[in-house]
Design a protein around this motif. Structure first.
Motif, PDB file in Angstrom:
ATOM      1  N   THR A 119      51.676  73.841  74.958  1.00 11.27           N
ATOM      2  CA  THR A 119      50.565  73.746  75.901  1.00 11.27           C
ATOM      3  C   THR A 119      51.088  73.673  77.330  1.00 11.27           C
ATOM      4  N   ALA A 120      50.252  74.091  78.264  1.00 12.70           N
ATOM      5  CA  ALA A 120      50.636  74.054  79.676  1.00 12.70           C
ATOM      6  C   ALA A 120      50.823  72.621  80.153  1.00 12.70           C
ATOM      7  N   PRO A 162      43.896  79.219  78.937  1.00 14.54           N
ATOM      8  CA  PRO A 162      44.824  78.820  79.992  1.00 14.54           C
ATOM      9  C   PRO A 162      45.839  77.775  79.543  1.00 14.54           C
ATOM     10  N   GLN A 163      45.470  76.913  78.612  1.00 14.85           N
ATOM     11  CA  GLN A 163      46.415  75.920  78.119  1.00 14.85           C
ATOM     12  C   GLN A 163      47.448  76.524  77.174  1.00 14.85           C
ATOM     13  N   VAL A 164      47.070  77.505  76.381  1.00 14.65           N
ATOM     14  CA  VAL A 164      47.990  78.185  75.463  1.00 14.65           C
ATOM     15  C   VAL A 164      47.823  79.686  75.675  1.00 14.65           C
ATOM     16  N   PRO A 165      48.551  80.288  76.610  1.00 14.23           N
ATOM     17  CA  PRO A 165      48.428  81.726  76.854  1.00 14.23           C
ATOM     18  C   PRO A 165      48.993  82.539  75.692  1.00 14.23           C
ATOM     19  N   ARG A 166      48.953  83.841  75.833  1.00 12.09           N
ATOM     20  CA  ARG A 166      49.474  84.726  74.793  1.00 12.09           C
ATOM     21  C   ARG A 166      50.965  84.467  74.592  1.00 12.09           C
ATOM     22  N   ASN A 196      41.494  65.149  74.900  1.00 12.13           N
ATOM     23  CA  ASN A 196      41.394  65.684  76.256  1.00 12.13           C
ATOM     24  C   ASN A 196      42.254  66.932  76.465  1.00 12.13           C
ATOM     25  N   LEU A 197      42.100  67.918  75.601  1.00 10.51           N
ATOM     26  CA  LEU A 197      42.753  69.209  75.787  1.00 10.51           C
ATOM     27  C   LEU A 197      41.689  70.198  76.240  1.00 10.51           C
ATOM     28  N   PRO A 198      41.751  70.687  77.486  1.00 10.04           N
ATOM     29  CA  PRO A 198      40.698  71.575  78.004  1.00 10.04           C
ATOM     30  C   PRO A 198      40.527  72.828  77.150  1.00 10.04           C
ATOM     31  N   VAL A 201      51.198  74.148  67.508  1.00  7.90           N
ATOM     32  CA  VAL A 201      51.267  74.095  68.965  1.00  7.90           C
ATOM     33  C   VAL A 201      51.951  72.784  69.364  1.00  7.90           C
ATOM     34  N   ARG A 202      52.978  72.860  70.206  1.00  6.05           N
ATOM     35  CA  ARG A 202      53.629  71.659  70.731  1.00  6.05           C
ATOM     36  C   ARG A 202      52.792  71.103  71.883  1.00  6.05           C
TER      37      ARG A 202
END
Length: 310
Positions: A108-109, A99-103, A17-19, A64-65
């Motif tokens: 993750t958000a 949006p979950q991982v921006p630049r 469930n990661l958008p 990615v954390r």
């Protein structure tokens, strides 16, 4: 036969469930940690011109954390770099972002939101949250500081009920004056003012006397002070003095813990007084290992146990 028009992700992607991402692989490494590789489904738009690109320049894996998903998970992003096909754009290539991982992000958000809620909403220590989620203390501290900076100014808020309490943030320290050679005791106390309704910390001042709290209240606008209806404190004469000077119309309440403590102390005093009146003011008997000690001078300091005569 009707067929659904929306995408149908696999079961692993649905559970993760990661958008904007889908699971490519999920394996178990030698340490028993699940390694999940994800790929982005987000449209790869150029950050310079917004042009959607389809030509892939290169691929690389990025760690990615993320939050705990039924335990610790090592998440790797199969990240792509695209060509920008807009001739007028100064960017020739760009890496994808979501949006979950921006630049430039490495977390993750949803992980940052979870860490913030664990510290701010639940009141857990930053070190405890870092250990529970398997991240560094610095990441938790950065998230909390960013959340504090995003809060509106205190003077723009309209709290109706305040809470004031003191806290000792470390042990007592002693400092030696280099000129006089004398040692002085430093009490590491601070006083915190919070909004009782929202739980937001409004201010932190040094010490636990009336000067720090009074100066903080004095710096608030008159309309802000006029909106305060109730202030909750412990039985502190210093806080009461500051409230009499700056919030004379506000009702003052004392937290129930100190009220119960004072009531228990009063009850203990009454029981001790009645015991002294009934058994004599100078008699105090303690039975330890069969010996009976008494403070009466006319009686022996000890006597044999009536059970075993020991």
């Amino acid at each position: 036969m009707n067929q659904p028009t929306q995408s149908c992700p696999d079961a692993a992607t649905t559970l993760f469930n990661l958008p904007d991402y889908r699971i490519v692989t999920a394996v178990m490494n030698g340490d028993g940690i699940r390694v999940v590789t994800i790929a982005s489904d987000f449209p790869p738009g150029c950050p310079g011109c917004g042009m959607i690109s389809t030509r892939v320049h290169s691929r690389r894996r990025q760690r990615v954390r993320d939050i705990l998903v039924a335990g610790l998970v090592s998440v790797w992003w199969a990240k792509r770099r695209f060509f920008c096909d807009e001739p007028a754009c100064t960017r020739k290539t760009f890496a994808e972002s979501t949006p979950q991982v921006p630049r430039f992000a490495r977390s993750t958000a949803r992980l940052k939101d979870t860490l913030k809620d664990a510290v701010v909403s639940s009141g857990r220590a930053a070190s405890e949250v870092a250990a529970a989620f398997g991240v560094s203390w610095w990441l938790v501290n950065t998230v909390v500081v960013a959340a504090a900076l995003a809060l509106p100014s205190v003077d723009l808020l309209t709290p109706a009920r305040l809470g004031i309490d003191e806290h000792r943030y470390r042990s007592v320290r002693w400092f030696k004056d280099q000129q006089s050679g004398k040692w002085s005791r430093f009490e590491p106390w601070m006083s915190t003012i919070v909004d009782v309704d929202s739980g937001q910390v409004l201010g932190i001042v040094n010490g636990r006397d009336s000067h720090g709290v009074g100066a903080w209240l004095k710096s608030r606008p008159a309309a802000w002070l006029a909106g305060i209806e109730t202030v909750g404190i412990d039985p502190s004469a210093a806080f009461r003095k500051a409230l009499r000077e700056h919030l004379p119309d506000a009702a003052v309440s004392v937290d129930h813990f100190h009220l119960v403590l004072l009531a228990n102390d009063m009850l203990t005093g009454v029981r001790q007084r009645v015991a002294r009146e009934q058994h004599g003011s100078s008699r105090f008997v303690v039975n330890i290992s069969g010996l009976i000690f008494t403070t009466k001078r006319e009686e022996p300091l000890w006597q044999a146990c009536p059970c075993c005569l020991g």
